[in-house]
Enzyme design. Structure first.
Site, PDB file in Angstrom:
ATOM      1  N   ASP A   1      43.430  40.298  35.405  1.00 61.66           N
ATOM      2  CA  ASP A   1      42.956  40.951  36.398  1.00 61.66           C
ATOM      3  C   ASP A   1      43.521  42.611  36.139  1.00 61.66           C
ATOM      4  OD1 ASP A   1      41.822  40.228  38.959  1.00 61.66           O
ATOM      5  OD2 ASP A   1      42.490  41.408  39.173  1.00 61.66           O
TER       6      ASP A   1
ATOM      7  N   ASP B   1      32.506  38.187  36.793  1.00 64.73           N
ATOM      8  CA  ASP B   1      32.530  37.801  38.330  1.00 64.73           C
ATOM      9  C   ASP B   1      32.876  38.846  39.025  1.00 64.73           C
ATOM     10  OD1 ASP B   1      31.835  36.305  40.590  1.00 64.73           O
ATOM     11  OD2 ASP B   1      34.481  35.894  40.676  1.00 64.73           O
TER      12      ASP B   1
ATOM     13  N   LYS C   1      37.142  30.399  38.302  1.00 65.27           N
ATOM     14  CA  LYS C   1      36.567  30.904  37.037  1.00 65.27           C
ATOM     15  C   LYS C   1      36.748  30.383  35.698  1.00 65.27           C
ATOM     16  CE  LYS C   1      32.866  32.152  39.417  1.00 65.27           C
ATOM     17  NZ  LYS C   1      33.527  32.834  40.604  1.00 65.27           N
TER      18      LYS C   1
ATOM     19  N   CYS D   1      29.106  37.353  44.721  1.00 67.78           N
ATOM     20  CA  CYS D   1      29.210  36.565  45.330  1.00 67.78           C
ATOM     21  C   CYS D   1      28.498  37.634  46.416  1.00 67.78           C
ATOM     22  CB  CYS D   1      30.449  35.971  46.613  1.00 67.78           C
ATOM     23  SG  CYS D   1      31.827  37.302  46.579  1.00 67.78           S
TER      24      CYS D   1
ATOM     25  N   ALA E   1      38.862  38.183  37.161  1.00 66.43           N
ATOM     26  CA  ALA E   1      39.730  36.319  36.802  1.00 66.43           C
ATOM     27  C   ALA E   1      40.283  35.986  38.264  1.00 66.43           C
ATOM     28  CB  ALA E   1      40.315  36.029  36.052  1.00 66.43           C
ATOM     29  N   ALA E   2      41.849  36.699  38.509  1.00 66.53           N
ATOM     30  CA  ALA E   2      42.321  36.512  39.906  1.00 66.53           C
ATOM     31  C   ALA E   2      40.955  35.924  40.854  1.00 66.53           C
ATOM     32  CB  ALA E   2      42.719  37.351  40.860  1.00 66.53           C
ATOM     33  N   PRO E   3      41.413  34.655  41.617  1.00 65.77           N
ATOM     34  CA  PRO E   3      43.134  33.909  41.277  1.00 65.77           C
ATOM     35  C   PRO E   3      42.962  32.657  39.795  1.00 65.77           C
ATOM     36  CG  PRO E   3      41.985  32.590  43.688  1.00 65.77           C
ATOM     37  CD  PRO E   3      40.768  34.285  43.117  1.00 65.77           C
TER      38      PRO E   3
END
Length: 457
Positions: free
Chosen positions: A135, A179, A117, A232, A112-114
């Site tokens: 995280d 992610d 999302k 990404c 999740a960081a930063p």
């Protein structure tokens, strides 16, 4: 920027929708895209002088015509918006098309960081939902907790765990967002230094790590639950190949999404399972490189026997002392944790003992502060929360004084107020000060203060 390695470009030639000429052109241009996503409970329209235009796949996302100095914008520190890359804001559309957001859900943002999302997920979930933002890296979990504090939600728990730890919560989550850490090629335009670190060997290592992460965490997804996977990276090994691997090895089915042709998002269909994933190229969308795919876990959701969990709530007498500080308190539960009061959405408070037993919690709900015999010593989290009362003593600061406050400098103000007072800018809370007869004590957190000198240009 640095020229893109020929070995990297060779890996892109056969990808769905790839256009080499326009791809190179956009990477060699000086154009940089800046986008923000507004907090739906704190902000309406900001930066009117920068002519914001909507991000088409997100209700609260906007492109800015220029990049302002966010460091010197008090709205940024108030959590009025999150600076987020536009392509990744498509997560909202994926959630809307795959889950029933009108119902309370248990959601996990695994990597999740930063916090981009996580804050997006929280904004679209039903308010009685539980979101766990995790995280694995301790320092990044700290940054995540700070950004969740700015967002101010009372239904988010921040954890610092390895993906394998979530297997202890078997069948717990309705929706899971992964992610995944990746080789980062989708961000080459934004981060030219990352180009130097790219290699095909690293792509393979990332793909293997993504498989490990997914295999470890999937037991925590309930039957009929939704997995949203994103990277990404442009690499097929990290995108379509992971889709095929998931469908080959787990009881999952792919969920195709409805894509507006005007968005120029490329639909990619895998060879074996004909699964649909979605590619974002910076020469075709107004955003960076991104990939996303959605899955549903097969099987019928069974009836789970709910075990009532005991939670040490604050006594009624102490709770009554908190009520003037809050709004919508009927939906809140107050927990005494090591002498400090934690505010949680009542609908999720009973989950806390389970989470404490299974995971390492970095932050839960909103820290109200410390109740002494005389008063509540309010915490910064309460100032930025969305459950704080609008009727508390407050001072509206002009920009110069707001920035002095955010630097944790002394404030010279002629105030008739006394005691704990909210410092505000543009109607939004920045934090606390205590007004005494001969001075004002600035209680802005030292670790969050602005370190840069100067004013916005």
């Amino acid at each position: 920027m640095s020229s893109l390695p020929s070995a990297f470009m060779d890996t892109l030639d056969q990808l769905p929708g790839f256009n080499k000429e326009s791809f190179l052109e956009v990477h060699n241009s000086a154009e940089r895209i800046t986008s923000i996503r507004l907090h739906p409970q704190k902000a309406t329209a900001l930066f009117p002088e920068l002519a914001p235009t909507p991000v088409p796949w997100n209700r609260h996302g906007y492109y800015l015509s220029a990049r302002p100095s966010f460091t010197f914008d008090p709205y940024f520190h108030a959590g009025a918006y999150y600076v987020q890359e536009a392509s990744s804001m498509f997560l909202e559309e994926a959630l809307r098309q795959t889950t029933d957001l009108s119902q309370p859900l248990k959601a996990l943002d695994l990597c999740a960081a930063p916090g981009g999302k996580s804050t997006l997920i929280q904004a679209v979930l039903h308010p009685d939902s539980l979101l766990i933002a995790n995280d694995v890296i301790k320092s990044r979990a700290g940054l995540l907790a700070d950004n969740i504090t700015k967002w101010g939600a009372d239904n988010v728990v921040v954890t610092n765990n390895d993906p394998r730890d979530f297997a202890r919560l078997e069948g717990f989550f309705d929706v899971m967002v992964v992610d995944a850490p990746c080789s980062g090629s989708g961000l080459f335009r934004r981060d030219p230094e990352a180009v130097e670190e790219w290699s095909q060997e690293n792509v393979i290592l990332c793909s293997q790590r993504q498989q490990r992460i997914l295999a470890d965490v999937l037991p925590a997804l309930k039957p009929s639950g939704v997995l949203i996977y994103s990277t990404c990276s442009y690499a097929k090994e990290e995108d379509e190949d992971i889709m095929e691997w998931l469908l080959e090895n787990f009881e999952l089915e792919n969920i195709p999404l409805s894509i507006d042709p005007a968005w120029n998002i490329i639909t990619s269909v895998t060879d074996q399972y004909k699964a649909h994933g979605y590619r974002f190229y910076p020469d075709q969308v107004k955003g960076e490189g991104f990939f996303i795919a959605c899955f549903r876990k097969k099987g019928e959701e069974g009836i789970t026997k709910k075990v009532r969990q005991q939670i040490a709530t604050l006594p009624a007498k102490e709770t009554a002392r908190l009520l003037p500080w809050l709004r919508d308190a009927a939906n809140l539960t107050f927990v005494d944790h090591k002498g400090e009061v934690i505010i949680l959405r009542s609908s999720i408070a009973t989950e806390l003992p389970v989470l404490q037993k299974k995971l390492y919690l970095r932050k839960a709900g909103v820290k109200a502060g410390q109740l002494t015999q005389k008063e509540l010593i309010p915490d910064h989290q309460l100032a930025l929360s969305t459950c704080i009362s609008a009727g508390l003593p407050a001072v509206e600061l002009p920009l110069e004084h707001a920035l002095r406050y955010l630097r944790k400098e002394d404030l010279q103000l002629d105030l008739s107020l006394k005691g704990w007072t909210l410092m505000r800018y543009g109607g939004m809370n920045l934090g606390w000060a205590k007004v005494l007869p001969n001075r004002i004590n600035n209680y802005y957190p030292k670790e969050m203060r602005i370190l840069k000198a100067g004013m916005p240009e």
